[in-house]
Design a protein around this motif. Structure first.
Motif, PDB file in Angstrom:
ATOM      1  N   LEU A 161       4.064  20.114  -9.206  1.00 60.08           N
ATOM      2  CA  LEU A 161       2.646  20.001  -9.523  1.00 60.08           C
ATOM      3  C   LEU A 161       2.323  18.621 -10.082  1.00 60.08           C
ATOM      4  O   LEU A 161       1.344  17.974  -9.668  1.00 60.08           O
ATOM      5  CB  LEU A 161       2.246  21.085 -10.515  1.00 60.08           C
ATOM      6  CG  LEU A 161       0.867  20.931 -11.155  1.00 60.08           C
ATOM      7  CD1 LEU A 161      -0.226  21.076 -10.093  1.00 60.08           C
ATOM      8  CD2 LEU A 161       0.670  21.952 -12.271  1.00 60.08           C
ATOM      9  N   LEU A 162       3.118  18.150 -11.041  1.00 61.26           N
ATOM     10  CA  LEU A 162       2.886  16.827 -11.612  1.00 61.26           C
ATOM     11  C   LEU A 162       3.026  15.737 -10.554  1.00 61.26           C
ATOM     12  O   LEU A 162       2.264  14.757 -10.557  1.00 61.26           O
ATOM     13  CB  LEU A 162       3.864  16.581 -12.765  1.00 61.26           C
ATOM     14  CG  LEU A 162       3.629  17.405 -14.026  1.00 61.26           C
ATOM     15  CD1 LEU A 162       4.768  17.195 -15.016  1.00 61.26           C
ATOM     16  CD2 LEU A 162       2.298  17.054 -14.671  1.00 61.26           C
ATOM     17  N   ARG A 163       3.974  15.904  -9.658  1.00 64.35           N
ATOM     18  CA  ARG A 163       4.130  14.908  -8.596  1.00 64.35           C
ATOM     19  C   ARG A 163       2.907  14.894  -7.681  1.00 64.35           C
ATOM     20  O   ARG A 163       2.409  13.831  -7.301  1.00 64.35           O
ATOM     21  CB  ARG A 163       5.392  15.207  -7.784  1.00 64.35           C
ATOM     22  CG  ARG A 163       5.504  14.369  -6.519  1.00 64.35           C
ATOM     23  CD  ARG A 163       6.776  14.677  -5.765  1.00 64.35           C
ATOM     24  NE  ARG A 163       7.941  14.086  -6.417  1.00 64.35           N
ATOM     25  CZ  ARG A 163       9.189  14.236  -5.968  1.00 64.35           C
ATOM     26  NH1 ARG A 163       9.418  14.981  -4.898  1.00 64.35           N
ATOM     27  NH2 ARG A 163      10.185  13.662  -6.595  1.00 64.35           N
ATOM     28  N   ASP A 164       2.395  16.072  -7.347  1.00 64.40           N
ATOM     29  CA  ASP A 164       1.209  16.152  -6.500  1.00 64.40           C
ATOM     30  C   ASP A 164       0.001  15.510  -7.183  1.00 64.40           C
ATOM     31  O   ASP A 164      -0.766  14.777  -6.558  1.00 64.40           O
ATOM     32  CB  ASP A 164       0.923  17.614  -6.168  1.00 64.40           C
ATOM     33  CG  ASP A 164      -0.321  17.778  -5.298  1.00 64.40           C
ATOM     34  OD1 ASP A 164      -0.299  17.292  -4.156  1.00 64.40           O
ATOM     35  OD2 ASP A 164      -1.313  18.388  -5.765  1.00 64.40           O
ATOM     36  N   LEU A 165      -0.167  15.772  -8.480  1.00 64.79           N
ATOM     37  CA  LEU A 165      -1.275  15.168  -9.215  1.00 64.79           C
ATOM     38  C   LEU A 165      -1.126  13.652  -9.276  1.00 64.79           C
ATOM     39  O   LEU A 165      -2.116  12.911  -9.176  1.00 64.79           O
ATOM     40  CB  LEU A 165      -1.341  15.746 -10.624  1.00 64.79           C
ATOM     41  CG  LEU A 165      -1.727  17.222 -10.733  1.00 64.79           C
ATOM     42  CD1 LEU A 165      -1.566  17.707 -12.164  1.00 64.79           C
ATOM     43  CD2 LEU A 165      -3.157  17.444 -10.253  1.00 64.79           C
ATOM     44  N   LYS A 166       0.103  13.186  -9.446  1.00 63.13           N
ATOM     45  CA  LYS A 166       0.342  11.745  -9.469  1.00 63.13           C
ATOM     46  C   LYS A 166      -0.087  11.102  -8.164  1.00 63.13           C
ATOM     47  O   LYS A 166      -0.745  10.047  -8.152  1.00 63.13           O
ATOM     48  CB  LYS A 166       1.816  11.467  -9.725  1.00 63.13           C
ATOM     49  CG  LYS A 166       2.191   9.994  -9.679  1.00 63.13           C
ATOM     50  CD  LYS A 166       3.608   9.750  -9.229  1.00 63.13           C
ATOM     51  CE  LYS A 166       3.926  10.272  -7.856  1.00 63.13           C
ATOM     52  NZ  LYS A 166       5.217   9.803  -7.310  1.00 63.13           N
ATOM     53  N   GLU A 167       0.251  11.733  -7.051  1.00 59.24           N
ATOM     54  CA  GLU A 167      -0.059  11.153  -5.752  1.00 59.24           C
ATOM     55  C   GLU A 167      -1.543  11.224  -5.436  1.00 59.24           C
ATOM     56  O   GLU A 167      -2.108  10.295  -4.848  1.00 59.24           O
ATOM     57  CB  GLU A 167       0.762  11.853  -4.667  1.00 59.24           C
ATOM     58  CG  GLU A 167       2.267  11.606  -4.801  1.00 59.24           C
ATOM     59  CD  GLU A 167       3.074  12.431  -3.824  1.00 59.24           C
ATOM     60  OE1 GLU A 167       2.475  13.322  -3.167  1.00 59.24           O
ATOM     61  OE2 GLU A 167       4.303  12.201  -3.721  1.00 59.24           O
ATOM     62  N   ARG A 168      -2.203  12.320  -5.807  1.00 59.89           N
ATOM     63  CA  ARG A 168      -3.611  12.482  -5.469  1.00 59.89           C
ATOM     64  C   ARG A 168      -4.529  11.706  -6.406  1.00 59.89           C
ATOM     65  O   ARG A 168      -5.591  11.229  -5.992  1.00 59.89           O
ATOM     66  CB  ARG A 168      -3.997  13.961  -5.480  1.00 59.89           C
ATOM     67  CG  ARG A 168      -3.472  14.737  -4.289  1.00 59.89           C
ATOM     68  CD  ARG A 168      -4.184  16.045  -4.154  1.00 59.89           C
ATOM     69  NE  ARG A 168      -3.718  17.005  -5.166  1.00 59.89           N
ATOM     70  CZ  ARG A 168      -4.522  17.820  -5.822  1.00 59.89           C
ATOM     71  NH1 ARG A 168      -5.827  17.772  -5.621  1.00 59.89           N
ATOM     72  NH2 ARG A 168      -4.041  18.674  -6.684  1.00 59.89           N
TER      73      ARG A 168
END
Length: 390
Positions: free
Chosen positions: A214-221
Motif C-alpha cells: 500500500l505504501l509503495r502504491d501511494l508513493k508511486e501515485r
C-alpha cells in the motif's frame, strides 16, 4: 499536490534534507552530581545526514536503541534538535508550534508504530479523518465535499466500501485496518513526506506485505518521499530504494538497498543481515566449517554501548571482530566502497591507508574466508523474505 493523483512533479527532487542532525537528551542529576558543573546527556543521535527524494523510499535500519525513532521525531520537529539543520525544499526550517508548525506538518506527516495507541479509542474513524481534513484545509466547503473526501481517503488505503468503516471505532478493526486508517489520516494533510516509524512491526506477519505494498502504491501515485524506519533489513531490501544503517546514534553504512543488503561492507551491517532468518541455519544444513566455524562464534557478541558515555572512536568497536587499535580512538569518516556508486561505510577497514598497509582487498570483511556470505533475503521464486531481524 492535492488528494487527486499528482502530476508534473519533478522526479527525484530533494524534498527534505537532514544536515548533521544531532540530539542529546539531558539526564536528570542525582544528589551526588549537584556540585558538578557538567551535565550528563544521552547521545541519542549524532551527525546524521541524508536526503529524502520525491517518489523514493529511504530505509533507516538498526537495532532497538540505535536512534531511528529519534531521527523521525527530529524530522517531524516534535523534538528540538541539539545541532544540525533541516532543509525543506532547500530552505532551513525550525518550528516550535503555532501556525508555522501546522504549515510544516501539512507537508511532513508521521505514521507511528502502534496504530491502536495513535488512534483515540473513544472516537470513530469518521472523527479522526474529518479532523485531519479540516485542520489542513482539505474538507471542502460542504457536507457533500467532506463525505467525498472521507470516501476518497478510505478508498486510497483499500478500506472499501468506506461506509463500512466510517462509523466504526478503532477497537472494532484489525491491526492492519487500524494502520491503514492511520495512513489515511496522514494523507488527509496532503503531505509531500511520510515518516513511517516501523509501520508494520506491530502487525501480523501475514499482513505486513499488504501494508508495505500500500505504501509503495501511494508513493508511486502521489510521488511521496518516504522514510521507512525498521529493524528488519530484509523488508528494507524489498521496499526501499536506499538503505541507511544506524548503530548507537550514528550512521555506519549507506547506499542503494540491493547493494547494502547483498554486499554489506560494515561489520555491523553483516551482523544485522545474519540475524535474518536463514533456512540453512534453521534446518541445521551444513557443518560448522561451512558457516565459519569457531571464527563465526566470536562475531557480534556483547550489548549496545551506553549512550550516556559512548565509546570513543568507532562506537561498534567493542563488538567488532575486525577492530583495530585505531578504531578505539578515532571516529571513522565515510569511505566509498567502490562497488556501486553511492555505497559508503564509516569504517577504518576501508581507509586507503589501511588497504595499502595490509595489502589490496585485505581490509574488507568479505576477504576473510572464515566469514560466511550474508544469507539470501529474496527467495528463489522472487518473493521477499519479510522476516523480523531483531
Amino acid at each position: 499536490m492535492t488528494l487527486s493523483d499528482s502530476a508534473d512533479a519533478p522526479v527525484n527532487e530533494v524534498v527534505l534534507e537532514a544536515v548533521g542532525l544531532t540530539k542529546h537528551f539531558p539526564v536528570r542529576k542525582r544528589l551526588r552530581d549537584l556540585l558538578t558543573r557538567t551535565t550528563a546527556a544521552v547521545h541519542a543521535v549524532d551527525d546524521v545526514s541524508f536526503v529524502l527524494r520525491r517518489g523514493q523510499v529511504t530505509a533507516l535500519v538498526g537495532e532497538s536503541g540505535s536512534g531511528k525513532s529519534t531521527v523521525a521525531r527530529l524530522l517531524a520537529q516534535l523534538h528540538p534538535r541539539t545541532a544540525g539543520d533541516l532543509l525543506l525544499h532547500g530552505r532551513s526550517t525550525r518550528v516550535r508550534g503555532g501556525r508555522a508548525f501546522r504549515a510544516y506538518v501539512r507537508r511532513v506527516q508521521l505514521i507511528l508504530q502502534d496504530p491502536f495507541a495513535s488512534l483515540n479509542p473513544v472516537h470513530t474513524i469518521r472523527y479522526h479523518l474529518t479532523r485531519s481534513l479540516r485542520i489542513h484545509g482539505n474538507a471542502g466547503r460542504s457536507a457533500e465535499d467532506l463525505d467525498k473526501a472521507l470516501a476518497d481517503l478510505l478508498t486510497r488505503v483499500s478500506l472499501t466500501p468506506p461506509e463500512r468503516y466510517l462509523d466504526a471505532f478503532p477497537h472494532e478493526l484489525s491491526g492492519g485496518q487500524r494502520q491503514r486508517v492511520a495512513i489515511a489520516r496522514a494523507l488527509g494533510a496532503d503531505p509531500e513526506v511520510l515518516l513511517a516509524d516501523e509501520p508494520v512491526s506491530m502487525l501480523d506477519v501475514s499482513i505486513r506485505l499488504g501494508v508495505l505494498n500500500l505504501l509503495r502504491d501511494l508513493k508511486e501515485r502521489l510521488d511521496l518521499a518516504i522514510l521507512y524506519i525498521t529493524h528488519d533489513i530484509a523488508s528494507a531490501r524489498y521496499f526501499a530504494d536506499d538503505t541507511i544503517v544506524m548503530y548507537a546514534g550514528r550512521m555506519v553504512e549507506g547506499g542503494d538497498s540491493e547493494t547494502v543488503t547483498k554486499n554489506p561492507a560494515h561489520p555491523y551491517t553483516r551482523l544485522l543481515i545474519e540475524s535474518a532468518p536463514d533456512p540453512d541455519r534453521i534446518t541445521g544444513a551444513g557443518d560448522a566449517a561451512d558457516v565459519g566455524g569457531a571464527a563465526d562464534a566470536d562475531r557480534g557478541h556483547g550489548e549496545p554501548p551506553s549512550l550516556i558515555s559512548p565509546p570513543s572512536g568507532c562506537r561498534f568497536h567493542p563488538r567488532c571482530p575486525h577492530a583495530m587499535p585505531r578504531c578505539t580512538v578515532e571516529l571513522p569518516p565515510r569511505h566509498d566502497i567502490g562497488d556501486r556508486p553511492g555505497h559508503w561505510a564509516a569504517c577504518w577497514l576501508y581507509d586507503p591507508a589501511t588497504v595499502t598497509a595490509e595489502g589490496p582487498g585485505s581490509a574488507a570483511p568479505d576477504a576473510d574466508p572464515s566469514v560466511p556470505p550474508p544469507p539470501a533475503l529474496i527467495r528463489q521464486d522472487g518473493t521477499a523474505s519479510v522476516g523480523d531481524a531483531r
